[in-house]
Motif scaffolding. Sequence first.
Motif, PDB file in Angstrom:
ATOM      1  N   PHE A  87       0.867  -1.206  -0.069  1.00 10.16           N
ATOM      2  CA  PHE A  87       0.108   0.151   0.019  1.00 10.16           C
ATOM      3  C   PHE A  87       1.021   1.207   0.031  1.00 10.16           C
ATOM      4  CE2 PHE A  87      -3.625  -2.582   1.627  1.00 10.16           C
ATOM      5  CZ  PHE A  87      -4.654  -2.506   0.599  1.00 10.16           C
ATOM      6  N   PHE A  88       2.005   1.261   0.609  1.00  9.85           N
ATOM      7  CA  PHE A  88       2.862   2.307   1.000  1.00  9.85           C
ATOM      8  C   PHE A  88       3.536   2.633  -0.589  1.00  9.85           C
ATOM      9  CE2 PHE A  88       6.806   4.681   2.580  1.00  9.85           C
ATOM     10  CZ  PHE A  88       6.034   5.674   3.202  1.00  9.85           C
ATOM     11  N   LEU A  89       3.925   1.271  -1.108  1.00 10.97           N
ATOM     12  CA  LEU A  89       4.614   1.237  -2.553  1.00 10.97           C
ATOM     13  C   LEU A  89       3.602   1.921  -3.550  1.00 10.97           C
ATOM     14  CD1 LEU A  89       7.232   0.298  -3.604  1.00 10.97           C
ATOM     15  CD2 LEU A  89       5.913  -1.821  -4.295  1.00 10.97           C
ATOM     16  N   VAL A  90       2.292   1.676  -3.676  1.00  8.57           N
ATOM     17  CA  VAL A  90       1.593   2.443  -4.605  1.00  8.57           C
ATOM     18  C   VAL A  90       1.069   3.851  -4.096  1.00  8.57           C
ATOM     19  CG1 VAL A  90       0.714   0.244  -5.230  1.00  8.57           C
ATOM     20  CG2 VAL A  90      -0.635   1.533  -3.672  1.00  8.57           C
ATOM     21  N   ALA A  91       1.329   4.242  -3.010  1.00  7.38           N
ATOM     22  CA  ALA A  91       0.867   5.241  -2.507  1.00  7.38           C
ATOM     23  C   ALA A  91       2.111   6.526  -3.048  1.00  7.38           C
ATOM     24  CB  ALA A  91       1.029   5.690  -1.011  1.00  7.38           C
ATOM     25  N   LEU A 124       8.491   8.767 -19.973  1.00 11.97           N
ATOM     26  CA  LEU A 124       7.943   7.778 -19.271  1.00 11.97           C
ATOM     27  C   LEU A 124       8.789   6.362 -19.632  1.00 11.97           C
ATOM     28  CD1 LEU A 124       4.381   8.265 -20.590  1.00 11.97           C
ATOM     29  CD2 LEU A 124       5.128   8.663 -18.410  1.00 11.97           C
ATOM     30  N   LEU A 125       9.629   6.517 -20.406  1.00 11.80           N
ATOM     31  CA  LEU A 125      10.808   5.212 -20.458  1.00 11.80           C
ATOM     32  C   LEU A 125      11.596   5.048 -19.230  1.00 11.80           C
ATOM     33  CD1 LEU A 125      12.398   6.342 -24.190  1.00 11.80           C
ATOM     34  CD2 LEU A 125      10.776   4.366 -23.668  1.00 11.80           C
ATOM     35  N   VAL A 126      11.746   6.207 -18.518  1.00  8.90           N
ATOM     36  CA  VAL A 126      12.681   5.909 -17.237  1.00  8.90           C
ATOM     37  C   VAL A 126      11.974   5.042 -16.286  1.00  8.90           C
ATOM     38  CG1 VAL A 126      13.670   7.018 -15.408  1.00  8.90           C
ATOM     39  CG2 VAL A 126      13.819   8.106 -17.674  1.00  8.90           C
ATOM     40  N   PRO A 127      10.766   5.468 -15.981  1.00 10.68           N
ATOM     41  CA  PRO A 127      10.203   4.318 -14.756  1.00 10.68           C
ATOM     42  C   PRO A 127       9.871   3.083 -15.194  1.00 10.68           C
ATOM     43  CG  PRO A 127       8.639   6.024 -15.469  1.00 10.68           C
ATOM     44  CD  PRO A 127       9.917   6.469 -16.134  1.00 10.68           C
ATOM     45  N   THR A 128       9.439   3.062 -16.644  1.00  9.55           N
ATOM     46  CA  THR A 128       9.065   1.951 -17.165  1.00  9.55           C
ATOM     47  C   THR A 128      10.220   0.819 -17.320  1.00  9.55           C
ATOM     48  OG1 THR A 128       7.489   2.910 -18.738  1.00  9.55           O
ATOM     49  CG2 THR A 128       8.030   0.663 -19.233  1.00  9.55           C
ATOM     50  N   GLY A 139      15.340  -9.628  -5.568  1.00 12.28           N
ATOM     51  CA  GLY A 139      16.191  -9.421  -4.380  1.00 12.28           C
ATOM     52  C   GLY A 139      16.619  -8.175  -4.116  1.00 12.28           C
ATOM     53  N   ALA A 140      16.227  -7.148  -4.967  1.00 14.10           N
ATOM     54  CA  ALA A 140      16.787  -5.616  -4.651  1.00 14.10           C
ATOM     55  C   ALA A 140      15.917  -5.230  -3.572  1.00 14.10           C
ATOM     56  CB  ALA A 140      15.982  -4.914  -5.788  1.00 14.10           C
ATOM     57  N   SER A 141      16.521  -4.239  -2.791  1.00 20.56           N
ATOM     58  CA  SER A 141      16.109  -3.750  -1.720  1.00 20.56           C
ATOM     59  C   SER A 141      14.677  -3.110  -1.719  1.00 20.56           C
ATOM     60  CB  SER A 141      17.041  -2.868  -1.040  1.00 20.56           C
ATOM     61  OG  SER A 141      17.143  -1.517  -1.661  1.00 20.56           O
ATOM     62  N   TYR A 142      14.039  -2.950  -0.704  1.00 19.47           N
ATOM     63  CA  TYR A 142      12.644  -2.030  -0.673  1.00 19.47           C
ATOM     64  C   TYR A 142      12.932  -0.745  -1.033  1.00 19.47           C
ATOM     65  CZ  TYR A 142       8.227  -0.507   0.847  1.00 19.47           C
ATOM     66  OH  TYR A 142       6.857  -0.057   0.864  1.00 19.47           O
ATOM     67  N   THR A 143      14.102  -0.225  -0.610  1.00 20.38           N
ATOM     68  CA  THR A 143      14.448   1.415  -1.187  1.00 20.38           C
ATOM     69  C   THR A 143      14.400   1.488  -2.796  1.00 20.38           C
ATOM     70  OG1 THR A 143      15.697   1.680   0.868  1.00 20.38           O
ATOM     71  CG2 THR A 143      15.987   3.110  -0.759  1.00 20.38           C
ATOM     72  N   MET A 144      15.000   0.417  -3.341  1.00 21.06           N
ATOM     73  CA  MET A 144      15.222   0.473  -4.694  1.00 21.06           C
ATOM     74  C   MET A 144      13.674   0.548  -5.186  1.00 21.06           C
ATOM     75  SD  MET A 144      18.066   1.114  -5.919  1.00 21.06           S
ATOM     76  CE  MET A 144      17.404   0.812  -7.541  1.00 21.06           C
ATOM     77  N   ALA A 149       9.171   3.238  -7.838  1.00 18.76           N
ATOM     78  CA  ALA A 149       7.916   3.689  -7.802  1.00 18.76           C
ATOM     79  C   ALA A 149       7.863   5.174  -7.992  1.00 18.76           C
ATOM     80  CB  ALA A 149       7.244   3.227  -6.643  1.00 18.76           C
ATOM     81  N   ALA A 150       8.839   6.026  -7.371  1.00 22.87           N
ATOM     82  CA  ALA A 150       8.439   7.303  -7.296  1.00 22.87           C
ATOM     83  C   ALA A 150       8.751   7.964  -8.549  1.00 22.87           C
ATOM     84  CB  ALA A 150       9.634   8.053  -6.304  1.00 22.87           C
ATOM     85  N   THR A 151       9.552   7.228  -9.596  1.00 18.81           N
ATOM     86  CA  THR A 151       9.670   7.789 -10.706  1.00 18.81           C
ATOM     87  C   THR A 151       8.606   7.371 -11.721  1.00 18.81           C
ATOM     88  OG1 THR A 151      10.656   5.629 -11.707  1.00 18.81           O
ATOM     89  CG2 THR A 151      12.202   7.326 -10.826  1.00 18.81           C
ATOM     90  N   ALA A 152       7.649   6.537 -11.434  1.00 21.33           N
ATOM     91  CA  ALA A 152       6.345   6.182 -11.988  1.00 21.33           C
ATOM     92  C   ALA A 152       5.658   7.652 -11.812  1.00 21.33           C
ATOM     93  CB  ALA A 152       5.700   5.175 -11.473  1.00 21.33           C
ATOM     94  N   GLY A 153       5.836   8.441 -10.890  1.00 16.65           N
ATOM     95  CA  GLY A 153       4.945   9.939 -10.629  1.00 16.65           C
ATOM     96  C   GLY A 153       5.025  10.641 -11.955  1.00 16.65           C
ATOM     97  N   VAL A 154       6.074  10.519 -12.710  1.00 18.02           N
ATOM     98  CA  VAL A 154       6.045  11.198 -13.942  1.00 18.02           C
ATOM     99  C   VAL A 154       4.737  11.156 -14.717  1.00 18.02           C
ATOM    100  CG1 VAL A 154       8.452  11.559 -14.096  1.00 18.02           C
ATOM    101  CG2 VAL A 154       7.397   9.833 -15.367  1.00 18.02           C
TER     102      VAL A 154
END
Length: 485
Positions: A87-91, A124-128, A139-144, A149-154
């Motif tokens: 839920f936090f990830l999609v927020a 939009l290529l960047v978040p995709t 295996g990537a960290s939750y921070t990554m 997810a933040a870049t998808a905000g564009v």
Amino acid sequence: MTTLSDQPKQGQDARAGKAPVVRGHYIEHWDAEDVDAWEAGGKDIARRNLVWSVIAEHVGFSVWSVWSVMVLFMPFDVYGIDAAGKFFLVAVPALVGALLRIPYTVATARFGGRNWTVFSALLLLVPTLLTLWLMVNPGASYTMFMLAAATAGVGGGNFASSMTNINAFYPQRLKGWALGLNAGGGNIGVPVIQLVGLMVIATVGNTEPYLVCAIYLVLIAVAAVGAALFMDNLGNQKADLRSMLETLRFRDSWILSFLYIGTFGSFIGFSFAFGQVLQINFLAGGDTPAQASLHAAQIAFLGPLLGSISRPFGGRLADRIGGGRITLYTFGAMVLSTAILVVAGSIDDATPGAASGTAMTALIVGFVALFVLSGIGNGSVYKMIPSIFEARSKTLDGLDDEGRKAWSRNMSGALMGFAGAVGGLGGVGINLVLRASYLSPAQSATTAFWVFLGFYVLCAVVTWFVFVRRTAAKEGAGQPIAVKP
């Protein structure tokens, strides 16, 4: 003898000679309220720009909501992210997209509608690409994951620039329909990417999420190329930060932004959360993670789809009946729909085993109704914005008719960006409230449903008090109104 130099230029009408002149995708002077110019070719130019604006905004919305689909591909035993974390990830993209709407609003006037649409589509290529990479590296960290997810905000910012641009292309008498169609076509990007996710899950299971991203890499390219070939820049379009600050001098600007939290904030917040809520309920009912993902995906797209389709009709109803009245009726119906969710949650909390089927049916009915109503409300609230400033422009001294039109157009475009930003924050709030509700001892969404119900009651009261109860008095006093012009 007639030579080539004597022929009408692109965009001109040989008979009327008043159509806008297009040179190198640039129109120096555009007046949508000039009926002769509109009929002589202006409406065709506006329609062409609207089509590609919708396509680019559509892809932007899809990328903005990509994580509402990705979380369905993320079982806890593989990615290590629980429901609260999702839920936090999609927020996060909801928050970033809301904040970006302010600079995106002024971008079309600063760089040109066509130029900015091309650039924002390519961005939009960047978040995709980041999302694609992370989904094949669980295996990537939750921070990554949070950063991606933040870049998808564009993708969320695209809405503001698109709406501001199309607002400048269409006359007042057609704004409700044009803006509703533009926004609805963009909003429908949410259910479309969810349908793409459903097709991937149904065909290859919930282990190949990168296929969703690969499809959208192609669609991003189509949107960017189409905008470059078929859209235009307007020379007399203005919507700077000073205009935005000026709009905030008016009380109604703040009130409309607040109401937009209840309409668009509901649409985007529920769009991001609906699939997860369904998945949680299916898991509680005994589904395996793969089954829960499939069952949730089969239903989740329906709400955003109907909400997107209903938006243009909200604008059309506001054109005919008045934005204030349609918005009031919409919030009243949203109160009743949320009451259904409260009842469903209460039944499920009390007897989860015996009543789960009944509660699930009520849950789906309540959410789908909220999607449809939020779409109608989106269209009606956005129709109210140009109506307010058109009425206000008539009270201004020292401006001729052309100056009043330009002021109304610029102020409307500026407020659309601000209201869009504030409304987008509603999507953040919905996901955070749901997250807190699931973290409570009851571990259900019922508390969140009560919060939503109270908020819609407040929105209905504000709409009635400000835009319906005192309509006659405002018209007589020449104050800003939000009724049928």
